[in-house]
Design an enzyme around this catalytic site. Structure first.
Site, PDB file in Angstrom:
ATOM      1  N   LYS A  88      37.346  33.102  21.298  1.00  0.00           N
ATOM      2  CA  LYS A  88      36.681  32.881  22.215  1.00  0.00           C
ATOM      3  C   LYS A  88      34.618  32.150  21.803  1.00  0.00           C
ATOM      4  O   LYS A  88      34.773  32.374  20.554  1.00  0.00           O
ATOM      5  CB  LYS A  88      36.276  34.100  23.325  1.00  0.00           C
ATOM      6  CG  LYS A  88      36.296  34.607  24.562  1.00  0.00           C
ATOM      7  CD  LYS A  88      37.686  34.306  25.379  1.00  0.00           C
ATOM      8  CE  LYS A  88      37.578  33.876  26.969  1.00  0.00           C
ATOM      9  NZ  LYS A  88      38.218  34.240  27.709  1.00  0.00           N
ATOM     10  N   GLY A 186      41.249  42.522  45.917  1.00  0.00           N
ATOM     11  CA  GLY A 186      40.504  41.523  45.818  1.00  0.00           C
ATOM     12  C   GLY A 186      41.376  40.193  45.496  1.00  0.00           C
ATOM     13  O   GLY A 186      42.296  39.943  45.634  1.00  0.00           O
ATOM     14  N   GLY A 188      40.491  36.282  45.282  1.00  0.00           N
ATOM     15  CA  GLY A 188      40.022  35.107  44.791  1.00  0.00           C
ATOM     16  C   GLY A 188      41.237  34.708  44.826  1.00  0.00           C
ATOM     17  O   GLY A 188      42.094  33.776  45.271  1.00  0.00           O
ATOM     18  N   VAL A 190      42.984  33.608  41.895  1.00  0.00           N
ATOM     19  CA  VAL A 190      44.917  34.749  42.034  1.00  0.00           C
ATOM     20  C   VAL A 190      45.074  35.638  43.199  1.00  0.00           C
ATOM     21  O   VAL A 190      46.385  35.362  43.428  1.00  0.00           O
ATOM     22  CB  VAL A 190      44.343  35.575  40.530  1.00  0.00           C
ATOM     23  CG1 VAL A 190      45.934  36.101  40.343  1.00  0.00           C
ATOM     24  CG2 VAL A 190      44.099  34.855  39.417  1.00  0.00           C
TER      25      VAL A 190
HETATM   26  P1  NAD Z   1      37.657  35.326  41.993  1.00  0.00           P
HETATM   27  O1  NAD Z   1      36.460  35.397  41.296  1.00  0.00           O
HETATM   28  O2  NAD Z   1      38.624  33.712  42.199  1.00  0.00           O
HETATM   29  O3  NAD Z   1      38.101  36.522  42.701  1.00  0.00           O
HETATM   30  C1  NAD Z   1      37.984  37.842  42.849  1.00  0.00           C
HETATM   31  C2  NAD Z   1      38.413  38.296  44.018  1.00  0.00           C
HETATM   32  O4  NAD Z   1      37.268  39.707  44.335  1.00  0.00           O
HETATM   33  C3  NAD Z   1      36.834  37.687  44.889  1.00  0.00           C
HETATM   34  O5  NAD Z   1      37.301  36.710  45.954  1.00  0.00           O
HETATM   35  C4  NAD Z   1      35.749  38.876  45.328  1.00  0.00           C
HETATM   36  O6  NAD Z   1      34.903  38.513  46.200  1.00  0.00           O
HETATM   37  C5  NAD Z   1      36.572  40.302  45.083  1.00  0.00           C
HETATM   38  N1  NAD Z   1      35.843  41.293  44.650  1.00  0.00           N
HETATM   39  C6  NAD Z   1      35.403  41.348  43.231  1.00  0.00           C
HETATM   40  N2  NAD Z   1      34.794  42.968  43.865  1.00  0.00           N
HETATM   41  C7  NAD Z   1      35.853  43.349  44.250  1.00  0.00           C
HETATM   42  C8  NAD Z   1      35.793  44.696  44.602  1.00  0.00           C
HETATM   43  N3  NAD Z   1      34.897  45.460  44.182  1.00  0.00           N
HETATM   44  N4  NAD Z   1      36.671  45.335  45.421  1.00  0.00           N
HETATM   45  C9  NAD Z   1      37.915  43.888  45.833  1.00  0.00           C
HETATM   46  N5  NAD Z   1      37.257  42.415  46.185  1.00  0.00           N
HETATM   47  C10 NAD Z   1      36.138  42.074  44.669  1.00  0.00           C
HETATM   48  O7  NAD Z   1      38.441  35.477  40.581  1.00  0.00           O
HETATM   49  P2  NAD Z   1      39.788  35.070  39.989  1.00  0.00           P
HETATM   50  O8  NAD Z   1      40.418  33.497  39.037  1.00  0.00           O
HETATM   51  O9  NAD Z   1      41.172  35.454  41.202  1.00  0.00           O
HETATM   52  O10 NAD Z   1      40.329  36.120  39.139  1.00  0.00           O
HETATM   53  C11 NAD Z   1      41.210  37.651  39.334  1.00  0.00           C
HETATM   54  C12 NAD Z   1      41.168  38.503  38.590  1.00  0.00           C
HETATM   55  O11 NAD Z   1      42.077  37.972  37.657  1.00  0.00           O
HETATM   56  C13 NAD Z   1      39.261  38.416  36.950  1.00  0.00           C
HETATM   57  O12 NAD Z   1      39.395  39.687  36.555  1.00  0.00           O
HETATM   58  C14 NAD Z   1      40.083  37.413  36.461  1.00  0.00           C
HETATM   59  O13 NAD Z   1      39.253  38.370  34.844  1.00  0.00           O
HETATM   60  C15 NAD Z   1      42.029  37.908  36.232  1.00  0.00           C
HETATM   61  N6  NAD Z   1      42.527  37.059  35.630  1.00  0.00           N
HETATM   62  C16 NAD Z   1      42.299  35.362  36.500  1.00  0.00           C
HETATM   63  C17 NAD Z   1      43.008  34.559  35.394  1.00  0.00           C
HETATM   64  C18 NAD Z   1      43.101  33.592  36.036  1.00  0.00           C
HETATM   65  O14 NAD Z   1      43.804  32.254  35.698  1.00  0.00           O
HETATM   66  N7  NAD Z   1      42.046  33.001  37.458  1.00  0.00           N
HETATM   67  C19 NAD Z   1      43.869  34.528  34.387  1.00  0.00           C
HETATM   68  C20 NAD Z   1      43.883  35.527  33.413  1.00  0.00           C
HETATM   69  C21 NAD Z   1      42.935  36.947  34.946  1.00  0.00           C
END
Ligand code: NAD
Length: 358
Positions: A88, A186, A188, A190
């Site tokens: 990392k 959430g 976002g 994912v």
């Molecule tokens: P993102 O930033 O696109 O989405 C996160 C979403 O969560 C946003 O819509 C935000 O408004 C919402 N959010 C934040 N705080 C919140 C709360 N307290 N209650 C409800 N909603 C809330 O992130 P992402 O890329 O979708 O990733 C989501 C999670 O998955 C993260 O923890 C990330 O580390 C993990 N993750 C993502 C990936 C990937 O490929 N993107 C891979 C492995 C793990």
């Protein structure tokens, strides 16, 4: 001793130090770069792990993050069946204020200097556009359209989808989604992709996000019910899928959980190791976060420019099988699923790699 020597000496005594192979302190003042690249273990292959940019309160917080996250990548890559080690990079600074093309170019040169022992990709604070700049300096960068499939999120959603099916199959004897009630916290990259997959298969969704626009979009698109973000875990449902930020499962929320399965994408869902025991004591089936959310890293690792995504999809779908094994072994050993996932990853590292047995 120089500052760097002091930092290096401190690393060996650091609580998060776990026989890391190499920790590189990088500085390029002219281009505003201060970074740490931690290579935890390369016994299965080159160390793959994203680059994070964050305003750390102190450089020792950055060291802690680099040591912990790189070790986590060793376990994640091993458990996902990838022939890759764990590493990392963390860049110290505010991505909105301090990130410049010159800084990313300088970081690319530091990655290049490691000769392929470390492969970088995007993470918090670093976008695919930033990695495109890095890729101008080194071939050891992934996760862009030029190096593969681009945004890994759709593959993370797909892996979580198969993980939910594996959890349902284990708990109820059927992986059927039609009519199942699933809470997604959430929406976002994912979470929204997951909602699409689940809705397509007839699941009934309850959604929560702090961003009202995303909630409205899910209501319009999937006819989802809504819940306040901080109450999502208390909703009676078949599955609770945390897809926002980490540490949502703790001594306060676990007693309030009203779903028999927790299976979602968020990283670091358990606030402490004891929370795995708490879930076990309550009879809640927990899909370990780094096992169920490995779809993104699988896409980054296996995608090749100009090729389709069949090989990636096959490996992502296999996340469901890995989880099935974890659930079965956790039942027979009466241990938390997270401890079993760690044990399986360690077994692969000692069998196929060179790690000493713990
Ligand atoms: P993102 O930033 O696109 O989405 C996160 C979403 O969560 C946003 O819509 C935000 O408004 C919402 N959010 C934040 N705080 C919140 C709360 N307290 N209650 C409800 N909603 C809330 O992130 P992402 O890329 O979708 O990733 C989501 C999670 O998955 C993260 O923890 C990330 O580390 C993990 N993750 C993502 C990936 C990937 O490929 N993107 C891979 C492995 C793990």
């Amino acid at each position: 001793m120089t500052t760097t020597d002091c930092q290096q000496a401190a690393v060996f005594d650091h609580p998060a130090f776990d026989d890391h192979e190499q920790v590189v302190f990088c500085s390029d003042a002219e281009n505003g770069l201060t970074a740490i690249i931690a290579i935890h273990d390369t016994s299965l292959g080159p160390a793959l792990g994203g680059c994070r940019m964050w305003s750390y309160p102190s450089s020792s917080d950055a060291v802690t993050d680099a040591l912990r996250l790189s070790r986590g990548m060793t376990y994640k890559n091993a458990l996902a069946g990838l022939d890759l080690g764990g590493g990392k990079a963390v860049i110290l600074g505010d991505p909105r204020r301090d990130k410049t093309p010159a800084l990313m170019t300088a970081f690319g040169r530091k990655v290049a200097a490691l000769g392929g022992r470390y492969i970088t990709a995007e993470d918090v604070g670093i976008s695919t556009d930033d990695i495109e700049i890095v890729a101008g300096e080194t071939e050891h960068a992934r996760g862009t359209l030029a190096t593969g499939l681009g945004d890994p999120s759709p593959y993370t959603s797909l892996g979580v989808f198969y993980g939910i099916k594996a959890a349902l199959a284990h708990r109820t004897g059927s992986d059927r989604l039609h009519g199942r009630r699933i809470v997604i916290q959430g929406l976002g990259h994912v979470g929204f992709g997951l909602a699409e997959l689940l809705a397509d298969h007839g699941a009934e969704l309850v959604v929560a996000d702090i961003d009202a626009e995303r909630v409205d979009a899910a209501v319009a698109r999937f006819g989802a019910e809504t819940v306040a973000p901080n109450r999502a875990h208390t909703i009676e449902a078949d599955v609770f899928a945390p897809c926002a930020l980490g540490a949502g499962l703790n001594e306060t929320t676990i007693p309030e959980l009203a779903a028999p399965i927790v299976a979602g994408a968020a990283n670091n869902q358990l606030a402490t190791e004891e929370d795995g025991e708490r879930l076990l004591d309550r009879g809640i089936l927990y899909a370990p976060d780094y096992a169920i959310n490995a779809g993104g890293v699988i896409s980054i690792a296996l995608a090749k420019p100009g090729e389709g995504d069949e090989a990636v999809r096959r490996k992502v779908i296999a996340i469901g099988e890995t989880l099935g094994q974890i659930f079965a072994r956790a039942d027979s050993e009466r241990r938390p699923t997270g401890a079993v996932a760690d044990a399986i990853a360690r077994e692969r590292l000692t069998r196929d790699g060179k790690r000493k047995a713990a």
